[in-house]
Design an enzyme around this catalytic site. Sequence first.
Site, short mmCIF file in Angstrom:
data_model
loop_
_atom_site.label_atom_id
_atom_site.label_comp_id
_atom_site.label_asym_id
_atom_site.label_seq_id
_atom_site.Cartn_x
_atom_site.Cartn_y
_atom_site.Cartn_z
N ASP A 136 -42.78 -30.90 2.80
CA ASP A 136 -42.87 -30.34 1.52
C ASP A 136 -41.42 -29.99 1.23
O ASP A 136 -40.54 -29.46 1.89
CB ASP A 136 -43.57 -29.03 1.84
C1 FPP Z 1 -42.04 -44.67 5.07
C2 FPP Z 1 -41.97 -43.17 5.39
C3 FPP Z 1 -42.37 -42.45 6.28
C4 FPP Z 1 -41.74 -42.69 4.04
C5 FPP Z 1 -41.76 -41.06 4.10
C6 FPP Z 1 -40.96 -40.86 2.61
C7 FPP Z 1 -41.22 -39.41 2.11
C8 FPP Z 1 -40.15 -38.25 2.53
C9 FPP Z 1 -42.20 -39.11 1.72
C10 FPP Z 1 -42.87 -37.70 0.99
C11 FPP Z 1 -43.68 -37.64 0.12
C12 FPP Z 1 -44.32 -36.40 -0.48
C13 FPP Z 1 -44.96 -36.72 -1.60
C14 FPP Z 1 -43.55 -35.25 -0.12
C15 FPP Z 1 -44.04 -34.00 -0.64
O1 FPP Z 1 -43.10 -33.47 -1.24
P1 FPP Z 1 -42.65 -33.05 -2.71
O2 FPP Z 1 -42.16 -34.22 -3.16
O3 FPP Z 1 -44.15 -32.84 -3.20
O4 FPP Z 1 -41.45 -31.90 -2.76
P2 FPP Z 1 -41.57 -30.50 -3.82
O5 FPP Z 1 -42.60 -29.71 -2.88
O6 FPP Z 1 -40.28 -30.20 -3.77
O7 FPP Z 1 -42.36 -31.10 -5.16
#
Ligand code: FPP
Length: 286
Positions: free
Chosen positions: A42
């Site tokens: 997150d």
């Molecule tokens: C190949 C591989 C393993 C890739 C992983 C890449 C990666 C870090 C994916 C996270 C995706 C995601 C939707 C996370 C949620 O944080 P958020 O984007 O919702 O953040 P926020 O809470 O600040 O909105």
Amino acid sequence: MLKSMDGLAEKLFWSSLLYMLKPLFRILSVGPTPNHVAFILDGNRRYAKKRNMAVGNGYRAGFMAVMSMLKYCYVLGVKYMTIYAFSIDNFKRRPEEVQYLMDLMLEKIEGLLHKESVVNQYGVRVHFVGNLKLLTEPVRVAAEKAMQATADNTNSTLLICVAYSSTDEIVHAVESSCQEKWNEIQELNANQPQNVEETKEIRELNQIIKLVDIERHMYMRLAPDPDMLIRTSGETRLSNFLLWQTTSCLLYSPKVLFPEIGLRHLIWAVLHFQRLFPHLEKKKQL
Ligand SMILES: CC(C)=CCC/C(C)=C/CC/C(C)=C/COP(=O)(O)OP(=O)(O)O
């Protein structure tokens, strides 16, 4: 700093760092170590916003943090690490963002196939978990290749949840169990058509779907249940992640955005686990 390093320098950096930290890891290993740690990643977009970067760079930084956690978990003796990389709900994000994440996943999964990749250096088996048919074809093919290519790695396992939601996993497992039972009944009836009474009995006996049947059809069947779930950015919601598998799992939520997570957070998490371990064990026995 790691961004500017070439492959060899990065390798040297990591091996010296891990060597220097060996005494610390040894002290930690005196207490119980979680066998399976799961992560909700997150705070990637907030990290990008905080640094005035494009959202995509937040995800890239998140991926680098996943690789660091994998190395630290490995040296701490954690055998299974699971990450929530992309939920089914994440498909509802802006199309450009979904596309960016799919492209990033493809790039990073293909990177895992290299001999020099972290998973191959550390002997980590990679397993993709979720409703993989919802992924784009290139990502699904790359995921299947990575699972095949690392199938013989036995040091630890990285489970990557993509196109995953826990309720979808449970529905899938119940449906598959019903289908399996139905096929068994059909087969038994076909083999013993002459004895109507016996057929009825067999049918009734086999109609009972047991807990183990459902568990056998879970996407997460490869791993034991997680001992600790770490959700960054201080959030304590489960967001449809591993609901079936977290009945006795410890939730730990450090107030750090996922790309900023470091060794110190993992060490605090393990110490927290070690402090609560006797209590958790007692609760499991009740
Ligand atoms: C190949 C591989 C393993 C890739 C992983 C890449 C990666 C870090 C994916 C996270 C995706 C995601 C939707 C996370 C949620 O944080 P958020 O984007 O919702 O953040 P926020 O809470 O600040 O909105």
